[in-house]
Design a protein around this motif. Sequence first.
Motif, short mmCIF file in Angstrom:
data_model
loop_
_atom_site.label_atom_id
_atom_site.label_comp_id
_atom_site.label_asym_id
_atom_site.label_seq_id
_atom_site.Cartn_x
_atom_site.Cartn_y
_atom_site.Cartn_z
N ARG A 1 2.79 15.15 -10.31
CA ARG A 1 1.57 14.82 -11.05
C ARG A 1 1.86 14.13 -12.38
N HIS A 2 2.96 14.53 -13.02
CA HIS A 2 3.28 13.91 -14.32
C HIS A 2 4.78 13.92 -14.53
N PHE A 3 5.32 12.75 -14.76
CA PHE A 3 6.74 12.61 -15.05
C PHE A 3 6.93 11.40 -15.94
N SER A 4 8.07 11.36 -16.58
CA SER A 4 8.37 10.25 -17.48
C SER A 4 9.84 9.91 -17.36
N GLY A 5 10.14 8.66 -17.02
CA GLY A 5 11.52 8.24 -16.91
C GLY A 5 12.17 8.74 -15.64
N HIS A 6 13.48 8.69 -15.63
CA HIS A 6 14.25 8.99 -14.43
C HIS A 6 14.50 10.47 -14.20
N VAL A 7 14.64 11.24 -15.27
CA VAL A 7 15.11 12.63 -15.12
C VAL A 7 14.13 13.62 -15.72
N ASN A 8 13.97 13.61 -17.03
CA ASN A 8 13.14 14.61 -17.71
C ASN A 8 12.35 13.94 -18.81
N ALA A 9 11.22 14.51 -19.12
CA ALA A 9 10.40 13.99 -20.22
C ALA A 9 11.10 14.23 -21.55
N PRO A 10 10.91 13.34 -22.51
CA PRO A 10 11.52 13.54 -23.83
C PRO A 10 11.04 14.84 -24.48
#
Length: 667
Positions: free
Chosen positions: A502-511
Amino acid sequence: MRFRQIHLDFHTSGRIPDIGSKFDPKAFGKAFKDAYVDSVTVFSKCHHGYSYHPTKVGEMHPHLEFDLLRGQLDALHAENINAPIYLTATWDELAAFNHPEWRTVAPDGSLPRFMSEPNGAGWASLDFSTPYLDYLCNQVEEVMENYPDGDGIFMDISWQLPSISASAQAQMEKQGLDWTDPDDRAKFTIQSSENFFQRVQDAVVKHNPKTPLFFNSGHIRKGMRQHYHQHYTHLELESLPTAGWGYEHFPLSARYVEQMDMPFLGMTGKFHYHWGEVGGYKKPDAMIYECGAMIAQGARCSIGDHLHPTAAIDNSTMRVIAPAYKWVAEREAWAEGSTNRAEIGLVSVEAMSRNTLSDRPNKTYAADEGAVRILMEGQFTFDVLDRESDLSGYRLIILPDEISLDDAYRAKLRTYADAGGKVLTTGASGIDADTGFLFDVGATWQGVSEMAGGDYLLPTPDWRADGIDEPLFMYQPAQLISVKDGETLGDVYFPYFDRTPRHFSGHVNAPSCPDASGFAAGVRKGNFTHIAHPIFSCYRQAGAVSMLEIAEKAIRSALGGDKAVTTSLPRAGRVTVRNQAKQNRDVVHLLHATPALRGNLRGSNIQPIQDLVTLHDIAVSMHVDGKVAEVKIVPDNTVLAHDLKGDILSFKVPEVRGHQMIEISYS
């Protein structure tokens, strides 16, 4: 127990001809003698189910025309080489084929094969609740009767898988157990296992109560001392580093089994990869390092080999083994009767999980492996502990990541801390899901971070990773702790959100969010230190250098003073200190090698050691307990200049190539 052993596998298909056709007794014995070998485990029955001698119980290999076992025993004994005798238990292809009713039936109704599809190329598992156990015990008795000069029994593949075979069902129902219930199946599996161990032991002891007896399961289960003391005369730690065990498995096992006060040896292999790899070879340097690592952990040595079906000696293998065993032979005097000097006691997750004999042993526990890796890379001296271990001799007790505590062990730790001992808990260790912290660490527990994919750690400056002043992503969630009257050790930072579809940012983990979460990265009060993250499991999972540096600094801080020994070895270096009380001396073992990832076979990383690099002028500083008379390299007796200030001894070792031993004698 002898120091330089060979485990000579001989798993040979009935489709292979000319078995033993090139067996030359004199050449056979001389080859091992020339390679400095003093014990060779030879085969009565292999996984294919064939015997390598005349038998009235089983079936001799169809293409063997003489008593190969007798020939091997006589040839080895002629060279004063011991010869324990091998039989296999759970795997026996011949018995499985001739008696399918003896096979293990998995709870889902399948017929399991090891590392294979049900009808694939792999070993069928047999069920000890069937008449197979009578058949196996008769084979053991036949060996004891016909080969009384054998130097022990090695019983391999000694585990019982859960089974719902017709025999197992009938016996469970007779006992009022429900074979459809997992708990009842586990209870019956334990009974079947215990019966197997006792029956085989009885079959051996009946003929010679002094016969060495070992049951191999590929891993020594921690937390089961009574079982080993009851049925085993010694322990053999199977641990092929390139075949799924890894280089941390053996020291983890060795640092535990030494507490059990039983003779033990380490078992590696000459193979590039795995057991039975005919035509696979390590470099001699790798073998020297692995054997050096064994004696550095207080173990005798065993190297796995596999005899060719013709029984011809593989001279290439002998050239791999000989340098290592010459190395060991020259150093045995400084290994015999030694005990580990340890300042840290690592409580094992495996040992505290109340192991049972149900199913194959699990040899991988992330928290245990991660902790041992960090302790070795940090060059700490340590033992691995269970519930029965005496805590009084250690400066620090570590409970890694997921140790559950009952009232008795909680009281034991409190007594230890009240007497001045330090305790380091990490992750969920020392926390009860209902009541929170079990010890007064100066904080309250608020649950577990909702960031299942991991959150961030920013320690206080004194235990940050070198040069890292921003939050470090940990790949696993922290325990949420609020500091009351303890000393905070830093902050937990949350990512903006957990990584989900549902919600992710970038390749691995959110900042990380710009502001700290309000929960502490750790806390200290009195003799107790707690770290919020399961840092040992995190390191085992991610291998981040920053995690290693943080964990090492946390351990040093929790110790409350200098380490027992410090060296200038690089990170790949290892150090142990072992005491020989009778000789009034300590022996320091310095080890260094750099396994390199070269491949992956059947899910196992292949990390061979190709060569050993010579290190120069390695500085060593250590606490000593007496007046030092002399410091010298052994076995060549090169005397080293040393400096003693108070109880701190310092010296420099001119060269370390793989493994170096230094004797410190006391006046």
